[in-house]
Design an enzyme around this catalytic site. Structure first.
Site, mmCIF file in Angstrom:
data_model
loop_
_atom_site.group_PDB
_atom_site.id
_atom_site.type_symbol
_atom_site.label_atom_id
_atom_site.label_comp_id
_atom_site.label_asym_id
_atom_site.label_seq_id
_atom_site.Cartn_x
_atom_site.Cartn_y
_atom_site.Cartn_z
ATOM 1 C CG HIS A 112 59.336 -2.530 9.883
ATOM 2 N ND1 HIS A 112 59.587 -3.281 8.754
ATOM 3 C CD2 HIS A 112 58.814 -3.393 10.797
ATOM 4 C CE1 HIS A 112 59.228 -4.545 8.976
ATOM 5 N NE2 HIS A 112 58.757 -4.629 10.221
ATOM 6 C CG ASP A 151 61.494 -9.067 12.417
ATOM 7 O OD1 ASP A 151 61.469 -8.728 13.613
ATOM 8 O OD2 ASP A 151 60.457 -9.111 11.704
ATOM 9 C CG HIS A 153 57.304 -8.456 9.937
ATOM 10 N ND1 HIS A 153 57.375 -8.839 11.267
ATOM 11 C CD2 HIS A 153 55.998 -8.555 9.578
ATOM 12 C CE1 HIS A 153 56.164 -9.154 11.691
ATOM 13 N NE2 HIS A 153 55.310 -8.992 10.687
ATOM 14 C CG ASP A 240 58.780 -11.288 13.931
ATOM 15 O OD1 ASP A 240 59.894 -11.696 13.556
ATOM 16 O OD2 ASP A 240 58.370 -10.140 13.683
HETATM 17 ZN ZN LIG Z 1 58.861 -8.486 12.647
#
Ligand SMILES: [Zn+2]
Ligand SMILES: [Zn+2]
Lengths: 444, 567
Positions: A112, A151, A153, A240
């Protein structure tokens, strides 16, 4: 004794002394059970699997990628530098031919973290994959690189860093941004005007299970990788998507992760998220290690695994199948960039592409406003420039001369920095000159 | 008076040491090792020593033996029934050490939770199959048994389905994986438990024979300790259930001998140059390095802790050969040196030729070297000189490779993790037969200060004599589950929620002291070292639900006294 088909280097840095806060998901305990599981399985006794110490990334390794304000030491801890150094070690192992594959199982994560860094967002401060990739390119010459971010996200930081780079293919599979942090990563995001189609987002609906992930990889990711012909494939291996992860809503399993890795065959995997530290990480990480090494992973299963209970419904399957029909065209035949007058999507003024961004650093509670511009140059990738301010802090400037800069863009880069020092109102100015390997900052 | 006996590949060495203010060697001897009758070598060496000392003054005998090692190398081990529960992970059939290997359904996770109970039906079938095959010794191993031994306990109870504690009609001996230590590594636990059973009977017969022989010699009340590969000893009675720990203790005796004979403070290289091999060990800041997890026995990695020793095939008896323009030494041993009646010229003959040594019939060495050389259009002087140089170079190359390997990988010293520290040897210590003769050549090679301590020829027996008793244990506490567990002692206790790292360190040290006390070994409080201590907050949702505590405590391997100037 088991012998691996591929030699695998594992860099394990659990950062047992670093946490965002005592009860934060990204805390000391996170890789504890993974370490227990890998040790108990005797993973490092498999012939061909070797554990390596991480390197420590230097300030210059970070400054090659990021504009850190006010400077690198004020935003990173030693753990961040070791985590990035773990990824760098993975890169060196592969480039020097010491191992066939490498897995940097490190924390804190990084996907991120964007081009400009004022603090932490999504538990990330500096982008460890990007720092590794640019280290590789600087040390071993320019490479075409594909990053597949698995991931849960959206890998918005990595997307931001490579938005204008036609030599880096960034594909992110993630839970649909309408249902999860950071709320981005839609198919319309395809990269800047000089790199259209080099960014591809595959948003998957909540509750997607093994079937959906593997379908997307087979029908979308693999054909694109085949066509792009990267020198290196890198997996941003966030775990995740697991059915037991506490902060997401997907239904992926350890076996599914291992199978996906087996299909992608990444040269390097770098651990990202994954917060089911007891029920998922030990098994997912074990599965990935075995898959990377080419060792049978079929006996790896979570204690509470029940394929029926987590199976995706027919509508989800149908939706993903449709997505798989439409998405490849965005890479194989990307639309031309059209400036629609929305400065958040980017507009073209003269020979510049200009974009305004507002970024919220959720981990540190910082608001940032940015104006980014890139020269639309026929000779090179174009001069990159970013003006940024965090909350009411001072205005800062970042200038990047790309690796293949034409003499004109290079001269313009120096001119921009000189003007900024003499006439500008910038508190800090940072120059990244990839062409001449020159990394300078002004303002103290 | 302390006795030390080291049963080596060629010789069995024995010493008697008088521990005064400064220890002195009052008697020493070497007898040939008879591999088919080790006991006779031991008793012969003992008799030779006892002739020269007052046997009533003897209080302790430390013994290092190749018995278990040889049994494994020569495949003279007993059939073992290995019964495991593995749960999910790598297929346990990859680690099958023998034919009577049975995998039972059931699973325990990394926290020690029983995820799936052991299949009693499968277990009963496995035990029956073993009995049908006439198996009398069993290894019970489950994954994560060091966190919860429930499955191993159930396997043991099923194997030995008897009321009596002493004798069992079904099994003579059962090894439970968790009793081998707290380290995590299921495949190694399987292999270690297997070998512990495989040599159990042979080892116990030997131990009994040694005890009887001592009785016959009037040494019945002498305390007997057995050397372990990690440079410590264990009392003979305890060693009976852990015979695997006696494997590969030979190099440890030598390393402990060097520690006893010198004062090592720096990063150093220790070379034990024997007849067939040279053993290389590395010291960091004066402390020997250990293998990170344990040694390999055959092709099986195990949990047997050992000093890090690398062996190369160069020693005094190594044959000289000429390949093209190059003179080589080793790696083969083709009988004794010419000076001792052999046929093939060796490194020892070359050292005799150059005048570095005078072993046996020096004239025979000269004649044989000259003959061998002239047949290859070389001069004797050139052949001998090149051979000695080759040996020194090979030893240095191997030592440097070992140091490089240590520097590139995470390695533990005996008491601390050397994270970030690089080993830069400052000194070389030599021992073994050809040590003195090779000293100058090696000094030039290494360009380092080189020392050959007095009594170097029996340093291994001295090391054996002076090595102290060690023990280690690991303590795990999980305050969410309210349990404390010390695997090697099978000790389990309930702990309150507030139990913390300090409590755990104190309990670990106390348990270690009590354990040694029960073995008749007095432990000073400062000798119990905490070598690892960590405590992790366990969080569910956003709440802390407990602590996961791990403590490792040990008596550091060492010698009880040194011959050096003292520290
Ligand atoms: Zn993540
Ligand atoms: Zn240009």
């Amino acid at each position: 004794m088991i012998k691996s088909n591929n030699t695998l280097g594992i860099i394990f840095f659990p950062a047992f002394d670093w946490a965002i806060s005592p009860t934060h998901p990204e805390r000391q305990e996170r890789l504890l059970y993974t370490q227990d599981q890998l040790r108990e399985e005797g993973l490092f006794d498999i012939e061909g699997i070797t554990e390596f110490k991480p390197d420590v990334a230097s300030v210059e390794d970070v400054e090659r990628v990021h504009f850190c304000f006010p400077d690198v030491p004020s935003v990173v801890t030693r753990s961040h530098l070791i985590s990035a150094g773990g990824a760098i070690k993975a890169g060196d192992l592969i480039m020097e031919g010491q191992t066939d594959r490498a897995f940097a199982m490190v924390r804190p994560p990084g996907h991120h973290a964007m081009k400009v860094v004022h603090g932490s967002r999504g538990f990330c401060t500096i982008n460890i994959e990007a720092i590794m990739i640019e280290h590789i390119r600087e040390k071993y010459g320019h490479k075409r690189i594909a990053i597949v971010d698995t991931d849960c996200h959206h890998g918005d930081g990595t997307q931001d860093i490579y938005w204008h780079d036609p030599d880096t293919l960034f594909i992110s599979l993630h839970q649909d941004g309408r249902t999860l942090y950071p709320g981005t990563g839609f198919p319309r995001d395809l990269g800047g005007p000089n790199a259209m189609g080099r960014t591809l987002n595959i948003p998957l609906p909540p509750n997607t299970s093994d079937e959906g992930f593997l379908m997307a990889v087979e029908r979308v990711v693999l054909p694109i990788l085949e066509d792009f012909k990267p020198d290196l494939v890198i997996n941003s291996a966030g775990q995740d998507n697991h059915f037991s992860d506490p902060i997401t809503n997907m239904n992926f399993s350890a076996g599914g992760y291992a199978a996906m890795n087996d299909m992608l065959k990444p040269d390097i995997a770098v651990l990202e998220g994954g917060y089911s530290i007891q029920g998922a990480l030990p098994y997912v990480n074990l599965g990935i290690c075995l898959a990377m090494a080419g060792v049978d992973y079929s006996h790896v299963r979570e204690p509470n695994y029940n394929a029926e209970r987590i199976r995706q419904d027919a509508r989800t399957t149908e939706y993903i199948a449709e997505l798989c029909k439409q998405l490849p065209a965005l890479y194989f035949d990307p639309p031309k960039f059209v400036s629609k007058g929305d400065s958040r999507q980017g507009v073209i003024t003269g020979d510049n592409y200009v974009r305004h961004k507002q970024i919220y650093y959720d981990t540190d509670g910082i608001n940032e406003v940015q104006q980014e511009s890139v020269t639309l140059c026929k000779q090179c990738r174009g001069l990159y420039k970013v003006e940024t301010r965090a909350d009411s802090g001072p205005l800062c400037l970042g200038v990047e001369i790309p690796v293949n800069a034409c003499p004109e863009c290079r001269a313009k880069g120096y001119q921009t920095v000189e003007d900024a020092q003499l006439k500008g109102t910038y508190r800090y100015v940072q120059l990244i000159n990839r062409r001449d390997k020159e990394y300078i900052r002004y303002g103290f | 008076m302390l006795l030390g006996i080291d049963v080596g590949g060629t010789h069995t060495d024995a010493v008697a040491i008088d521990i005064g203010d400064k220890p002195t060697v009052v008697a020493s001897c070497k007898v040939p090792t008879r591999h088919d009758d080790l006991l006779s070598s031991v008793t012969e060496a003992l008799a030779a020593i006892l002739d020269r000392i007052d046997r009533n003054a003897v209080t302790q005998l430390n013994l290092s033996t190749t018995l278990s090692t040889n049994a494994i190398v020569q495949n003279k081990t007993e059939d073992v029934g290995v019964i495991v529960s593995a749960g999910p992970g790598i297929d346990p059939h990859n680690f099958m050490p023998c034919k009577d290997f049975y995998v039972i359904d059931g699973s325990i996770d990394h926290r020690g939770n029983e995820v799936r109970a052991l299949s009693t039906h499968q277990l009963a079938k496995a035990v029956d199959a073993c009995r049908e095959n006439g198996v009398r010794v069993f290894a019970a191993v489950s994954k994560f048994s060091t966190r919860n031994p429930r499955h191993e306990n159930l396997i043991r109870r099923t194997v030995c389905n008897c009321k009596s504690v002493d004798a069992c009609e079904h099994a003579d001996f059962v090894t439970q994986g968790h009793q081998l230590g707290g380290a995590l590594n299921f495949p190694r636990r399987v292999a270690t438990a297997y070998f512990n059973c495989a040599v159990w009977r042979l080892y116990n017969d030997f131990a009994t024979a040694v005890e009887e022989a001592l009785d016959d010699m009037g040494l019945g009340n002498v305390k007997v300790n057995i050397l372990k590969a990690d440079g410590g000893t264990m009392p003979l009675p305890q060693s009976r259930t852990l015979p695997v720990q006696s494997i590969f203790s030979g190099p440890a005796a030598s390393v402990m001998g060097i520690i006893a004979l010198t004062d090592i403070f720096h990063d150093s290289i220790i070379l034990d140059i024997g007849g067939t091999t040279t053993d290389i060990a590395v010291f960091a800041d004066g402390a020997p390095l250990i293998e990170r997890e344990g040694i390999d026995i055959g092709s099986h990695p195990t949990l047997v802790s050992a000093l890090k020793v690398h062996s190369i095939g160069i020693g005094g008896d190594s044959a000289i050969s000429v390949v093209g323009p190059e003179v080589r030494v080793g790696p083969n041993r083709l009988g004794p040196s010419v000076c001792l009646g052999g046929e093939r010229v060796t490194l020892t003959d070359a050292l005799n030729y150059t005048g570095a040594s005078a072993v046996g019939d020096v004239a025979a060495s000269r004649q044989a070297i000259d003959a061998y050389a002239s047949a290859r259009t070389l001069t004797g002087g050139k052949l001998a000189g090149d051979a000695v140089a080759y040996a020194a170079r090979a030893i240095q190359d191997a030592a440097r490779a070992l140091v490089d390997e240590i520097n590139s990988k995470p390695v533990y010293t005996i008491h601390e993790l050397l994270e970030g520290k690089r080993i830069v040897p400052k000194k070389v210590y030599l021992m073994g037969g050809p040590a003195e003769a090779l000293k100058d050549e090696l000094r030039e090679r290494f360009q380092l200060s080189t020392e050959v301590p007095a009594n170097f020829d029996v340093a291994n027996a001295i090391g054996a004599a002076l090595t102290r008793t060690t023990w280690e244990l690991e303590l795990f506490a999980d305050t969410q589950r309210h349990v404390l567990f010390i695997p090697s002692l099978s000790y389990r206790e309930n702990v309150p929620s507030g139990y913390d790292l300090e409590d755990a360190k104190r309990d670990a040290a106390n348990q270690l002291t009590m354990q040694l006390d029960s073995m008749g070994v007095f432990l000073r409080a400062e000798d119990a070292q905490i070598t690892h201590a960590s405590s992790f907050n366990m969080v569910e949702g956003y709440d802390m639900v407990g602590r996961n505590i791990r403590v490792k405590c040990q008596v550091r391997p060492g010698v009880i006294k040194t011959f050096g100037e003292g520290r």
